[in-house]
Design an enzyme around this catalytic site. Structure first.
Site, PDB file in Angstrom:
ATOM      1  N   LYS A 112     -11.863 -16.209   1.056  1.00 58.35           N
ATOM      2  CA  LYS A 112     -10.949 -15.011   0.517  1.00 58.35           C
ATOM      3  C   LYS A 112     -11.486 -14.289  -0.613  1.00 58.35           C
ATOM      4  CE  LYS A 112      -6.768 -16.311   2.913  1.00 58.35           C
ATOM      5  NZ  LYS A 112      -5.194 -16.538   3.033  1.00 58.35           N
ATOM      6  N   LYS A 197     -10.182 -16.844  14.712  1.00 59.09           N
ATOM      7  CA  LYS A 197      -8.844 -17.119  14.918  1.00 59.09           C
ATOM      8  C   LYS A 197      -8.347 -15.524  15.368  1.00 59.09           C
ATOM      9  CE  LYS A 197      -5.844 -18.122  11.852  1.00 59.09           C
ATOM     10  NZ  LYS A 197      -4.915 -18.762  10.991  1.00 59.09           N
ATOM     11  N   LYS A 200      -3.156 -12.363  11.993  1.00 58.51           N
ATOM     12  CA  LYS A 200      -2.056 -11.251  11.809  1.00 58.51           C
ATOM     13  C   LYS A 200      -2.813 -10.351  10.711  1.00 58.51           C
ATOM     14  CE  LYS A 200       1.082 -13.933   9.080  1.00 58.51           C
ATOM     15  NZ  LYS A 200       0.100 -14.849   9.067  1.00 58.51           N
TER      16      LYS A 200
END
Length: 346
Positions: A112, A197, A200
């Site tokens: 990140k 993956k 969301k």
């Protein structure tokens, strides 16, 4: 009775991966077999640049979807993280036990932080330390089990390490948790990129089925899913990841076995069509219940209020014990001054 803690982060709309990989099991198994807590971890959503109004909106939506998925406030505790001060209280204490090296070795932090730097943004300190907050989420409640996907197992291991270290240095205070993993479809992959993956947090969603997608949108996304070279329908996660992802989704929706299901198909088109319809039917009752709950916002607010009160009652004794163990003076405690014998109220 084993205590289980799980959470969802309101950084994006919840997806089919969240439901098949976690939420459905929480409703069908965990809330019945354990003293279970399910939390909207909104403090974790603040580790990157965000729109405050969106975080509030997604927090409410996430809580509503947890209830729509079948979580029963009579059987489990559903609440919002920021409504329980013990999370932040314990997080700082655990930061005083964790090390800088441990934080910088976290894989999610590396990934990140690298993405944030590539965009020209600055990396917030909270992005480095949020695994400690996650550890506080778990340890505050004495949770013995933490159902997580593979991408979060490292954070549960950190919680274990911090619990052991704290107990050794300051006296036994925390239950040492363990990560548990659901079975098939624990990690639903992106329909357009089966190596990633179905997350969301992605803003662009052609490969992501969201829980509130309309049936036609679900069908369109599944029918456009990436498959693999070759004509034969076989289940092989390593060499045919796109096909394997569809078979695992279909298996999770129908209760079948992906390898056995592959024998029933001779074309990709038939597999995609059946998978799309299976997803639509799995989501139908959840979406209907979500609509009912949205029409009664007072009920959801009441559940969250009662859940936070119950969660505080569970967490406060452990957090207070950790404060005493590490050397903090209890509020309102009466102590004798050294040598003088006088009583001083703090």
């Amino acid at each position: 009775m084993t205590r289980v803690f799980s959470g969802v982060k309101p950084t994006g709309h919840l997806t089919l991966g969240n439901y098949l990989g976690a939420m459905r099991r929480w409703a069908a198994v965990d809330q019945h077999e354990a003293d279970a807590l399910f939390c909207v971890v909104d403090l974790h959503a603040l580790t990157v640049a965000h729109d405050p109004a969106r975080v509030r909106r997604l927090s409410r939506q996430s809580a509503t979807l947890l209830l729509a998925a079948g979580l029963d406030p009579e059987l489990c505790t559903v609440f919002v993280q920021s409504h329980v001060d013990e999370h932040a209280r314990l997080s700082y204490v655990l930061e005083c036990v964790a090390t800088d090296g441990e934080m910088r070795r976290m894989i999610q932090y590396k990934e990140k932080a690298a993405r944030e730097r590539q965009r020209g943004g600055s990396v917030r300190l909270s992005l480095l330390t949020y695994p400690v907050l996650m550890a506080a989420d778990i340890l505050a409640y004495g949770a013995g089990e933490v159902p997580v996907g593979d991408d979060q197992r490292q954070h549960v291991e950190l919680a274990r390490d911090l619990a052991v270290r704290f107990n050794q240095r300051y006296g036994h205070t925390f239950v040492v948790p363990r990560a548990t993993r659901p079975g098939v479809a624990a990690r639903v992959m992106n329909l357009q990129d089966p190596a990633s993956k179905m997350g969301k947090s992605d803003d662009v969603g052609p490969g992501i089925v969201y829980l509130l997608d309309e049936p036609d949108a679900v069908r369109k996304k599944v029918m456009r899913a990436v498959t693999d070279s070759g004509q034969e329908v076989v289940y092989d996660r390593e060499t045919r990841p796109g096909l394997a992802n569809l078979l695992e989704i279909l298996a999770a929706c129908t209760g079948g076995d992906p390898e056995l299901l592959s024998d029933a198909y001779t074309s990709y088109g038939a597999l995609k069509k059946d998978t799309a319809e299976a997803v639509v039917e799995v989501l139908r009752p959840l979406q209907e219940r979500h609509k009912e709950l949205c029409a009664d916002p007072g009920y959801v607010e009441g559940v969250l209020r009662a859940g936070a009160e119950r969660a505080r009652g569970m967490a406060r004794p452990t957090v207070d014990a950790a404060y005493r163990a590490i050397g903090l003076l209890p509020a309102g405690a009466e102590k004798e001054t050294a040598g003088a014998g006088a009583v001083v109220t703090v």
